[in-house]
Design a protein around this motif. Sequence first.
Motif, PDB file in Angstrom:
ATOM      1  N   LYS A  60      19.122 -56.551  50.191  1.00  0.00           N
ATOM      2  CA  LYS A  60      17.853 -55.470  49.973  1.00  0.00           C
ATOM      3  C   LYS A  60      17.430 -55.084  51.350  1.00  0.00           C
ATOM      4  O   LYS A  60      17.153 -53.953  51.336  1.00  0.00           O
ATOM      5  CB  LYS A  60      17.004 -56.367  49.299  1.00  0.00           C
ATOM      6  N   SER A  61      17.303 -56.116  52.477  1.00  0.00           N
ATOM      7  CA  SER A  61      16.743 -55.736  53.599  1.00  0.00           C
ATOM      8  C   SER A  61      17.726 -54.680  54.200  1.00  0.00           C
ATOM      9  O   SER A  61      17.359 -53.584  54.830  1.00  0.00           O
ATOM     10  CB  SER A  61      16.690 -57.146  54.462  1.00  0.00           C
ATOM     11  N   GLU A  94      18.927 -65.473  48.220  1.00  0.00           N
ATOM     12  CA  GLU A  94      18.844 -65.214  49.728  1.00  0.00           C
ATOM     13  C   GLU A  94      19.747 -64.124  50.153  1.00  0.00           C
ATOM     14  O   GLU A  94      19.518 -63.269  50.901  1.00  0.00           O
ATOM     15  CB  GLU A  94      19.281 -66.556  50.335  1.00  0.00           C
ATOM     16  N   ASP A 118      16.242 -55.365  44.402  1.00  0.00           N
ATOM     17  CA  ASP A 118      15.095 -56.010  44.077  1.00  0.00           C
ATOM     18  C   ASP A 118      15.171 -56.805  42.675  1.00  0.00           C
ATOM     19  O   ASP A 118      14.828 -57.911  42.529  1.00  0.00           O
ATOM     20  CB  ASP A 118      13.925 -55.416  44.390  1.00  0.00           C
ATOM     21  N   ARG A 153      18.399 -61.037  49.078  1.00  0.00           N
ATOM     22  CA  ARG A 153      17.557 -60.426  49.663  1.00  0.00           C
ATOM     23  C   ARG A 153      17.839 -59.858  51.001  1.00  0.00           C
ATOM     24  O   ARG A 153      17.467 -58.929  51.589  1.00  0.00           O
ATOM     25  CB  ARG A 153      16.329 -61.861  50.164  1.00  0.00           C
ATOM     26  N   ARG A 154      18.812 -60.548  51.622  1.00  0.00           N
ATOM     27  CA  ARG A 154      19.604 -59.906  52.950  1.00  0.00           C
ATOM     28  C   ARG A 154      20.143 -58.575  52.456  1.00  0.00           C
ATOM     29  O   ARG A 154      19.929 -57.553  53.138  1.00  0.00           O
ATOM     30  CB  ARG A 154      20.458 -61.002  53.376  1.00  0.00           C
ATOM     31  N   VAL A 210      17.295 -59.876  42.756  1.00  0.00           N
ATOM     32  CA  VAL A 210      16.591 -61.029  43.453  1.00  0.00           C
ATOM     33  C   VAL A 210      15.866 -61.770  42.209  1.00  0.00           C
ATOM     34  O   VAL A 210      15.804 -62.587  41.988  1.00  0.00           O
ATOM     35  CB  VAL A 210      15.896 -60.559  44.550  1.00  0.00           C
ATOM     36  N   SER A 229      16.628 -65.073  40.556  1.00  0.00           N
ATOM     37  CA  SER A 229      15.517 -66.032  40.539  1.00  0.00           C
ATOM     38  C   SER A 229      15.389 -66.604  39.196  1.00  0.00           C
ATOM     39  O   SER A 229      15.036 -68.096  39.251  1.00  0.00           O
ATOM     40  CB  SER A 229      14.371 -65.499  41.218  1.00  0.00           C
TER      41      SER A 229
END
Length: 158
Positions: free
Chosen positions: A22-23, A16, A49, A19-20, A52, A56
């Motif tokens: 990356k954003s 998570e 990415d 992902r943040r 992540v 994962s």
Amino acid sequence: MAVIFSAREIAEAAVEKERRRKSFYATVCELSTNEKMKDLFQFLTEEEDRHVTAFSEIRDKLPEEIRSDEYNDDMEAYMDSVVDDRLYANIDSKEFVQQAITAKNVFQLAIGFEKDAILYFREFLPYLTETDGKTVLELIEQEKGHIRMLADMEKKMA
């Protein structure tokens, strides 16, 4: 000391946070008017990415623990608060990103986000089994590599 957190739970929070980040990097790329900066943050977005995906994959290899519903509710609330801490509160806000670009502290923020991940992992090491601890140490090494990459890129942009 009882084992409270599993490596899988820590890895899920790492996913998570990645992902943040990356954003954040994608928004920097979108808002920047400097082509060099756009290129750099597009690259960093792609790097996040990949992180992540890596986190994962690590998470998915780890066993899920079965716990009581009460534990799961408490853990979910706690993990949400860890991921949603002040450092990440506005990370994907366009206003926050624009301010970082204008103030020219984008690199310091990005390195800070990566350091946060390392601190997050280290904080939980004492609560983990030896096996889970080794997995988390692998996650820490990946984040260190990302910091080195950011620092190198910052030097190139200077």
